[in-house]
Design an enzyme around this catalytic site. Structure first.
Site, PDB file in Angstrom:
ATOM      1  CG  HIS A   1       0.849   2.806  -0.566  1.00  0.00           C
ATOM      2  ND1 HIS A   1       2.070   3.413  -0.319  1.00  0.00           N
ATOM      3  CD2 HIS A   1       0.911   1.590   0.043  1.00  0.00           C
ATOM      4  CE1 HIS A   1       2.816   2.598   0.403  1.00  0.00           C
ATOM      5  NE2 HIS A   1       2.147   1.502   0.639  1.00  0.00           N
TER       6      HIS A   1
ATOM      7  CG  ASP B   1       5.758   4.579  -2.101  1.00  0.00           C
ATOM      8  OD1 ASP B   1       6.177   5.751  -2.194  1.00  0.00           O
ATOM      9  OD2 ASP B   1       4.768   4.257  -1.410  1.00  0.00           O
TER      10      ASP B   1
ATOM     11  CB  SER C   1       9.470  14.943  -0.314  1.00  0.00           C
ATOM     12  OG  SER C   1      10.450  13.950  -0.547  1.00  0.00           O
TER      13      SER C   1
ATOM     14  CG  MET D   1      -0.322   6.783   5.943  1.00  0.00           C
ATOM     15  SD  MET D   1       1.146   7.688   6.430  1.00  0.00           S
ATOM     16  CE  MET D   1       2.009   7.779   4.851  1.00  0.00           C
TER      17      MET D   1
ATOM     18  CG  HIS E   1       1.514   6.742  -4.563  1.00  0.00           C
ATOM     19  ND1 HIS E   1       1.801   5.425  -4.831  1.00  0.00           N
ATOM     20  CD2 HIS E   1       1.731   6.906  -3.232  1.00  0.00           C
ATOM     21  CE1 HIS E   1       2.184   4.820  -3.721  1.00  0.00           C
ATOM     22  NE2 HIS E   1       2.141   5.687  -2.720  1.00  0.00           N
TER      23      HIS E   1
ATOM     24  CG  ASP F   1       1.394   7.670   0.229  1.00  0.00           C
ATOM     25  OD1 ASP F   1       1.622   6.469  -0.016  1.00  0.00           O
ATOM     26  OD2 ASP F   1       2.027   8.608  -0.294  1.00  0.00           O
TER      27      ASP F   1
ATOM     28  CG  MET G   1       6.634   0.173   0.689  1.00  0.00           C
ATOM     29  SD  MET G   1       5.791   1.498   1.555  1.00  0.00           S
ATOM     30  CE  MET G   1       6.763   2.921   1.341  1.00  0.00           C
TER      31      MET G   1
ATOM     32  CG  MET H   1       1.069   2.428   3.923  1.00  0.00           C
ATOM     33  SD  MET H   1       2.125   3.878   3.756  1.00  0.00           S
ATOM     34  CE  MET H   1       1.109   4.862   2.667  1.00  0.00           C
TER      35      MET H   1
ATOM     36  CB  SER I   1       3.380  10.402  -3.348  1.00  0.00           C
ATOM     37  OG  SER I   1       3.001  10.639  -1.994  1.00  0.00           O
TER      38      SER I   1
HETATM   39  C1  DX5 Z   1       5.572   6.729   2.497  1.00  0.00           C
HETATM   40  C2  DX5 Z   1       4.675   6.808   1.314  1.00  0.00           C
HETATM   41  C3  DX5 Z   1       5.284   7.378   0.087  1.00  0.00           C
HETATM   42  C4  DX5 Z   1       5.794   8.797   0.215  1.00  0.00           C
HETATM   43  C5  DX5 Z   1       6.946   8.911  -0.700  1.00  0.00           C
HETATM   44  O1  DX5 Z   1       4.971   5.925   3.471  1.00  0.00           O
HETATM   45  O2  DX5 Z   1       4.200   5.529   0.991  1.00  0.00           O
HETATM   46  O3  DX5 Z   1       4.379   7.276  -1.003  1.00  0.00           O
HETATM   47  O4  DX5 Z   1       4.871   9.770  -0.143  1.00  0.00           O
HETATM   48  O5  DX5 Z   1       7.528  10.150  -0.476  1.00  0.00           O
HETATM   49  P1  DX5 Z   1       9.038  10.417  -0.849  1.00  0.00           P
HETATM   50  O6  DX5 Z   1       9.109  10.416  -2.343  1.00  0.00           O
HETATM   51  O7  DX5 Z   1       9.315  11.757  -0.276  1.00  0.00           O
HETATM   52  O8  DX5 Z   1       9.870   9.343  -0.225  1.00  0.00           O
HETATM   53 ZN    ZN Z   2       3.036   5.380  -0.851  1.00  0.00          ZN
END
Ligand code: DX5
Ligand code: ZN
Length: 350
Positions: free
Chosen positions: A79, A189, A212, A50, A46, A48, A150, A81, A21
């Protein structure tokens, strides 16, 4: 130094796959981030997305994904969101996403969007917040290629892993996809790292989304990816696989060896259930026999061998008997069998 290595790391063996990610990468240099993840051995990217409504954060959209598409050969998992994925879906399809995962908690109608993703030939995913029961996915199960569990509240990287959610949902998500004989994936995730990968693997997750933990300054990203994969495979081996190392995801095995017309027949029948099959000339290819008289190997992914045997074991025995009768009869001209074309996703019988 990541930039110095010219080629991506060699493909992963084993079962578990890591999706990098880029949420916690340098958002000012995402092209570098995806190239680096590829070079360091990530299996997928991946992304994300948002919208500031479904989650209290904003990231990037389809134009950014389209630009990143040109920078890596890795599959892109979007992904989403966002509250209205259906409204913007064409743009995400056009951006070149390989899989598109939407959230089951949105108010917009879910099924039409899943169907459109499927019709476009992309993998279809549903994700759910930690507090949403897996049963919410039940009405859509036959439309799904992947379930994204999640294990943090969506919105931000770097949060703590929710082990109780993982225990409650990952194995159950595998069951939910059990109708799909090949290629179903459970993605996990949130909070996945070297501390939690073994548990995630022990529950049968296929794809571990790691954010992270990959972007910590001074950390060796390649080692982190290899560690997460190895720990996940070890968890799987000892919790679910009787101590046996898992079958590598890309290994092929020979399901039968038959004359070409019968090999093609079996290939078509197995592919209709969604298992990819290849046929290759078997044995000594230098001998000068017409293809119809030479034996052909029917190959399929080793991970699908059990399912293929359950569904086609008896059929295989019949075809082997037919093959020997055909040889005994002096190999009369075989009936024409058209080469099967892979079924479109919408045609796969499930
Ligand atoms: C959170 C995201 C994840 C995030 C995961 O809403 O969907 O994909 O990047 O990051 P870590 O591995 O730091 O939890
Ligand atoms: Zn994600």
């Amino acid at each position: 130094m990541p930039g110095r290595r010219a080629r991506p790391a060699s493909p992963a063996l084993g079962r578990a796959r890591v999706a990098a990610s880029i949420l916690d990468a340098d958002l000012g240099n995402l092209a570098y981030a995806v190239r680096r993840a590829e070079t360091e051995g990530a299996d997928r990217i991946h992304l994300d997305v948002m919208d500031g409504h479904f989650v209290p954060n904003l990231t990037f959209g389809p134009r950014t994904i389209k630009a990143l598409r040109k920078r890596t050969r890795l599959p892109l998992d979007a992904h989403l969101m966002i509250e209205e994925p259906g409204r913007y879906l064409d743009e995400y399809l056009d951006a070149g996403c390989d899989s598109i995962t939407i959230h089951v908690e949105i108010k917009e109608a879910i099924e039409p969007t899943l169907r459109r993703i499927r019709e476009a030939g992309r993998a279809v995913g549903l994700s759910l917040r930690p507090g949403t029961p897996l049963s919410a996915l039940e009405p859509y199960r036959r439309l799904l290629d992947l379930v994204m569990v999640m294990t943090v509240e969506p919105g931000f990287g770097g949060q703590a892993f929710m082990a109780d959610v993982a225990r409650a949902k990952i194995l159950a998500a595998r069951d939910l996809l059990a109708h799909k004989l090949h290629g179903a994936e459970v993605h996990v995730d949130g909070g996945v790292n070297r501390e939690t990968a073994e548990l995630v693997g022990s529950l049968g997750a296929d794809v571990l989304v790691v954010g992270s933990a990959l972007w910590i300054r001074g950390r060796d990203m390649g080692r982190e990816i290899r560690l997460v994969r190895a720990l996940a495979d070890e968890g799987f081996q000892y919790a679910l696989n009787g101590g046996q190392p898992p079958v590598p995801r890309d290994r092929m095995s020979t399901f039968a060896t038959l004359p070409r017309h019968l090999a093609r027949t079996l290939q078509g029948e197995i592919e209709r259930l969604g298992i990819p099959v290849f046929i290759f000339r078997a044995g000594d290819t230098s001998i000068d026999l017409p293809d119809g008289e030479r034996d052909w190997d029917v190959l399929l992914p080793a991970t699908a061998e059990g399912a293929a045997t359950d569904h086609f074991g008896a059929r295989r025995a019949d075809l082997l008997a037919e093959a020997s009768a055909w040889r005994t009869a002096g190999m009369p001209p075989p009936p024409p069998v058209p080469a099967p074309r892979p079924p479109r996703p919408s045609e796969v019988v499930s």
